[in-house]
Design a protein around this motif. Structure first.
Motif, PDB file in Angstrom:
ATOM      1  N   THR A 114       0.794  -1.161   0.077  1.00  0.00           N
ATOM      2  CA  THR A 114      -0.195   0.075   0.070  1.00  0.00           C
ATOM      3  C   THR A 114       0.861   1.108   0.027  1.00  0.00           C
ATOM      4  OG1 THR A 114      -1.690  -1.230   1.255  1.00  0.00           O
ATOM      5  CG2 THR A 114      -1.804   1.448   1.347  1.00  0.00           C
ATOM      6  N   ILE A 115       0.744   1.979  -1.085  1.00  0.00           N
ATOM      7  CA  ILE A 115       1.572   3.217  -1.121  1.00  0.00           C
ATOM      8  C   ILE A 115       0.719   4.566  -0.831  1.00  0.00           C
ATOM      9  CG2 ILE A 115       2.972   4.476  -2.918  1.00  0.00           C
ATOM     10  CD1 ILE A 115       3.521   2.054  -4.352  1.00  0.00           C
ATOM     11  N   GLY A 116       1.129   5.361   0.073  1.00  0.00           N
ATOM     12  CA  GLY A 116       0.425   6.570   0.084  1.00  0.00           C
ATOM     13  C   GLY A 116       1.340   7.696  -0.669  1.00  0.00           C
ATOM     14  N   PHE A 117       0.483   8.492  -1.589  1.00  0.00           N
ATOM     15  CA  PHE A 117       0.780   9.307  -2.366  1.00  0.00           C
ATOM     16  C   PHE A 117       0.481  10.933  -1.956  1.00  0.00           C
ATOM     17  CE2 PHE A 117       0.568  12.018  -6.331  1.00  0.00           C
ATOM     18  CZ  PHE A 117       1.918  11.944  -6.596  1.00  0.00           C
ATOM     19  N   ALA A 118       1.203  11.721  -1.672  1.00  0.00           N
ATOM     20  CA  ALA A 118       0.813  13.155  -1.225  1.00  0.00           C
ATOM     21  C   ALA A 118       1.626  13.860  -2.162  1.00  0.00           C
ATOM     22  CB  ALA A 118       0.992  13.274  -0.096  1.00  0.00           C
ATOM     23  N   GLY A 119       0.889  14.852  -2.917  1.00  0.00           N
ATOM     24  CA  GLY A 119       1.295  15.777  -4.035  1.00  0.00           C
ATOM     25  C   GLY A 119       0.672  17.197  -3.845  1.00  0.00           C
ATOM     26  N   PRO A 120       1.267  18.227  -4.362  1.00  0.00           N
ATOM     27  CA  PRO A 120       0.545  19.411  -4.286  1.00  0.00           C
ATOM     28  C   PRO A 120      -0.584  19.451  -5.158  1.00  0.00           C
ATOM     29  CG  PRO A 120       2.560  19.556  -5.514  1.00  0.00           C
ATOM     30  CD  PRO A 120       2.440  18.157  -5.136  1.00  0.00           C
ATOM     31  N   GLN A 121      -1.544  20.726  -5.083  1.00  0.00           N
ATOM     32  CA  GLN A 121      -2.612  20.760  -5.675  1.00  0.00           C
ATOM     33  C   GLN A 121      -2.055  20.880  -7.330  1.00  0.00           C
ATOM     34  OE1 GLN A 121      -4.922  24.148  -4.659  1.00  0.00           O
ATOM     35  NE2 GLN A 121      -6.101  24.359  -6.455  1.00  0.00           N
ATOM     36  N   ALA A 122      -2.824  20.354  -8.131  1.00  0.00           N
ATOM     37  CA  ALA A 122      -2.623  20.246  -9.666  1.00  0.00           C
ATOM     38  C   ALA A 122      -3.144  21.521 -10.220  1.00  0.00           C
ATOM     39  CB  ALA A 122      -3.137  18.901 -10.060  1.00  0.00           C
ATOM     40  N   ASP A 123      -2.603  22.440  -9.986  1.00  0.00           N
ATOM     41  CA  ASP A 123      -2.849  23.993 -10.721  1.00  0.00           C
ATOM     42  C   ASP A 123      -2.204  24.109 -11.956  1.00  0.00           C
ATOM     43  OD1 ASP A 123      -0.627  24.354  -9.415  1.00  0.00           O
ATOM     44  OD2 ASP A 123      -1.514  26.150  -7.878  1.00  0.00           O
ATOM     45  N   HIS A 124      -1.434  23.359 -12.324  1.00  0.00           N
ATOM     46  CA  HIS A 124      -0.336  23.511 -13.250  1.00  0.00           C
ATOM     47  C   HIS A 124      -0.292  22.332 -14.276  1.00  0.00           C
ATOM     48  CE1 HIS A 124       3.585  23.801 -15.154  1.00  0.00           C
ATOM     49  NE2 HIS A 124       3.618  25.075 -14.994  1.00  0.00           N
ATOM     50  N   GLY A 125      -0.060  22.479 -15.522  1.00  0.00           N
ATOM     51  CA  GLY A 125      -0.079  21.159 -16.452  1.00  0.00           C
ATOM     52  C   GLY A 125       0.884  19.889 -15.864  1.00  0.00           C
ATOM     53  N   TRP A 126       1.999  20.515 -15.452  1.00  0.00           N
ATOM     54  CA  TRP A 126       3.000  19.373 -15.046  1.00  0.00           C
ATOM     55  C   TRP A 126       2.838  18.860 -13.764  1.00  0.00           C
ATOM     56  CZ3 TRP A 126       6.271  18.959 -10.961  1.00  0.00           C
ATOM     57  CH2 TRP A 126       7.347  18.133 -11.101  1.00  0.00           C
ATOM     58  N   LEU A 127       2.080  19.686 -12.799  1.00  0.00           N
ATOM     59  CA  LEU A 127       1.686  19.107 -11.333  1.00  0.00           C
ATOM     60  C   LEU A 127       0.548  18.088 -11.868  1.00  0.00           C
ATOM     61  CD1 LEU A 127       2.077  22.092  -9.331  1.00  0.00           C
ATOM     62  CD2 LEU A 127       3.510  20.018  -9.168  1.00  0.00           C
ATOM     63  N   ASN A 128      -0.415  18.479 -12.549  1.00  0.00           N
ATOM     64  CA  ASN A 128      -1.526  17.349 -13.014  1.00  0.00           C
ATOM     65  C   ASN A 128      -0.742  16.307 -13.708  1.00  0.00           C
ATOM     66  OD1 ASN A 128      -4.356  17.050 -13.344  1.00  0.00           O
ATOM     67  ND2 ASN A 128      -3.943  16.830 -15.734  1.00  0.00           N
ATOM     68  N   ALA A 129       0.154  16.365 -14.387  1.00  0.00           N
ATOM     69  CA  ALA A 129       0.809  15.136 -15.138  1.00  0.00           C
ATOM     70  C   ALA A 129       1.521  14.246 -14.146  1.00  0.00           C
ATOM     71  CB  ALA A 129       1.753  15.474 -16.094  1.00  0.00           C
ATOM     72  N   ILE A 130       2.062  14.816 -12.850  1.00  0.00           N
ATOM     73  CA  ILE A 130       2.625  14.417 -11.732  1.00  0.00           C
ATOM     74  C   ILE A 130       1.604  13.264 -11.297  1.00  0.00           C
ATOM     75  CG2 ILE A 130       3.262  14.319  -9.497  1.00  0.00           C
ATOM     76  CD1 ILE A 130       5.656  14.800 -11.233  1.00  0.00           C
ATOM     77  N   ASN A 131       0.499  13.698 -11.135  1.00  0.00           N
ATOM     78  CA  ASN A 131      -0.542  12.870 -10.321  1.00  0.00           C
ATOM     79  C   ASN A 131      -1.242  11.926 -11.295  1.00  0.00           C
ATOM     80  OD1 ASN A 131      -0.556  14.398  -8.173  1.00  0.00           O
ATOM     81  ND2 ASN A 131      -2.404  15.502  -8.599  1.00  0.00           N
ATOM     82  N   ASP A 132      -1.374  12.471 -12.601  1.00  0.00           N
ATOM     83  CA  ASP A 132      -1.761  11.211 -13.678  1.00  0.00           C
ATOM     84  C   ASP A 132      -0.686  10.006 -13.456  1.00  0.00           C
ATOM     85  OD1 ASP A 132      -4.075  12.485 -14.163  1.00  0.00           O
ATOM     86  OD2 ASP A 132      -3.282  13.395 -16.018  1.00  0.00           O
ATOM     87  N   ASN A 133       0.666  10.174 -13.657  1.00  0.00           N
ATOM     88  CA  ASN A 133       1.559   9.543 -13.844  1.00  0.00           C
ATOM     89  C   ASN A 133       1.764   8.488 -12.826  1.00  0.00           C
ATOM     90  OD1 ASN A 133       4.079   9.493 -16.098  1.00  0.00           O
ATOM     91  ND2 ASN A 133       2.815  11.382 -15.938  1.00  0.00           N
ATOM     92  N   ALA A 134       1.618   9.074 -11.313  1.00  0.00           N
ATOM     93  CA  ALA A 134       1.298   8.255 -10.361  1.00  0.00           C
ATOM     94  C   ALA A 134       0.277   7.170 -10.392  1.00  0.00           C
ATOM     95  CB  ALA A 134       1.571   8.849  -8.980  1.00  0.00           C
ATOM     96  N   LYS A 135      -0.720   7.534 -10.655  1.00  0.00           N
ATOM     97  CA  LYS A 135      -2.080   6.698 -10.620  1.00  0.00           C
ATOM     98  C   LYS A 135      -1.956   5.750 -11.749  1.00  0.00           C
ATOM     99  CE  LYS A 135      -5.149  10.641  -9.327  1.00  0.00           C
ATOM    100  NZ  LYS A 135      -6.276  11.371  -9.749  1.00  0.00           N
ATOM    101  N   LYS A 136      -1.695   6.103 -12.814  1.00  0.00           N
ATOM    102  CA  LYS A 136      -1.571   5.082 -14.114  1.00  0.00           C
ATOM    103  C   LYS A 136      -0.587   3.975 -13.913  1.00  0.00           C
ATOM    104  CE  LYS A 136      -3.514   8.195 -17.451  1.00  0.00           C
ATOM    105  NZ  LYS A 136      -3.254   9.073 -18.642  1.00  0.00           N
TER     106      LYS A 136
END
Length: 349
Positions: free
Chosen positions: A56-78
């Motif tokens: 079980t991996i806990g993932f904590a990132g900042p708010q995805a208010d920028h294209g790159w940050l949104n891509a960070i979240n998408d990469n982790a999930k996928k």
């Protein structure tokens, strides 16, 4: 750990060529366990991705208010979805440090096996990283680095200095035959260390080209609106120059609007990060944008691989060591018309 390169922070795609230098070998994890019949570490082939111990991996990132940050979240999930043995506990994400600390403490209380954290502020979140480590939960510190290596087991991130360095060398090579060449720079937020690192790398690269002089620099703030406004100011102030380096492809969308509105096409432009829109413009080759320097959000996918390996007590396939590395710095590759097809699938929106 040995301290990562100082060029290790980023504001705030699935594995592809953009992350080959850091990631291709991570997909196979080599077991730490051995017996008398097992070959020496450097003779073992990399294991495949067969399911192993549930993690079980806990993932904590900042708010995805920028294209790159949104891509960070998408990469982790996928990336997590590719593993049947991985459960991802992901927080909502926040740019408020107190809120993000609370989210991470919730993950600690849930007793996740491993934490992956891209802190909104590395310094401010160092203590919660230490708290997780002291609770026996290894931390993969993603990009924005904590103040002490005691707060994480592994750091993985981009190379801001390398971005500037490679952008400068690319521009330098394009202009090396031109006398009295002039370049300008559209930077990011000047109160961020990463912006200073990118500028320093760029300036250091230009020292190799005595025919080139940087004549102007303007700081924006990584948004389309700021890119357009600040680029318009640069264009008004500089009637003639030969090249532009823009630190960020999101603000580059605005910069390109200003350039089009001004009717300018007498220079070449190099972007930064690796947005899909930048790749498409480079491939079309009908405007000033000729290249972009990567800051690949694939690092989040790599972080999931590293976290899985930590949770399963494994090392990294392709390396002889039994443990995962203490730090991994991604390479800031230059993408231009010659290689853009190779990277297209990694572009973020």
């Amino acid at each position: 750990m040995s301290q990562p390169t100082p060029f290790a922070s980023r504001r705030g795609l699935l594995f592809g060529a953009a992350a080959v230098s850091a990631g291709a070998f991570l997909t196979g994890c080599t077991s730490n366990e051995s017996d008398d019949d097992e070959p020496a570490a450097n003779d073992r082939p990399a294991a495949d991705d067969k399911p192993g111990k549930p993690v079980t991996i806990g993932f904590a990132g900042p708010q995805a208010d920028h294209g790159w940050l949104n891509a960070i979240n998408d990469n982790a999930k996928k990336r997590a979805e590719k593993y049947s043995d991985v459960t991802l506990e992901i927080t909502e994400g926040s740019n408020d440090t107190a809120q993000q600390i609370g989210q991470i403490e919730t993950l600690i209380n849930k007793k996740v096996d491993v934490l992956v954290v891209l802190p909104a502020d590395g310094k401010a979140l160092t203590q919660v990283g230490l708290k997780a480590m002291r609770a026996g939960i290894p931390v993969v510190n993603l990009d924005r680095i904590f103040n002490t290596p005691q707060a994480y087991r592994c750091w993985i991130g981009g190379d801001n200095y390398g971005m500037g360095l490679n952008a400068g060398h690319y521009i330098g090579e394009k202009l090396k035959g031109k006398a009295n060449a002039k370049v300008i720079e559209l930077a990011g937020l000047d109160n961020l260390e990463l912006t200073k690192q990118r500028t320093q790398g760029f300036d250091d690269a230009l020292k190799n080209y005595p025919n080139i002089r940087k004549v102007a620099r303007q700081a924006a703030d990584f948004t389309v609106e700021s890119g357009q406004a600040k680029m318009a100011q640069l264009l008004q102030a500089q009637s003639k120059f030969d090249a532009l380096w823009n630190h960020d492809d999101d603000q580059g969308v605005g910069a390109l609007r200003a350039i089009e509105q001004a009717g300018r096409d007498d220079f070449l432009m190099v972007g930064g990060a690796g947005a899909l829109s930048a790749f498409e413009a480079i491939k079309a080759d009908n405007g000033v944008l000729k290249a972009t320097v990567l800051y690949p959000p694939t690092m989040a996918a790599s972080a999931i691989d590293l976290a899985r390996a930590l949770g399963q007590g494994k090392g990294v396939g392709g390396l002889a060591e039994y443990e995962i590395p203490a730090s991994i710095t991604l390479y800031s590759a230059v993408v231009d018309k010659e290689n853009v097809d190779q990277y297209m699938s990694t572009g973020f929106k």
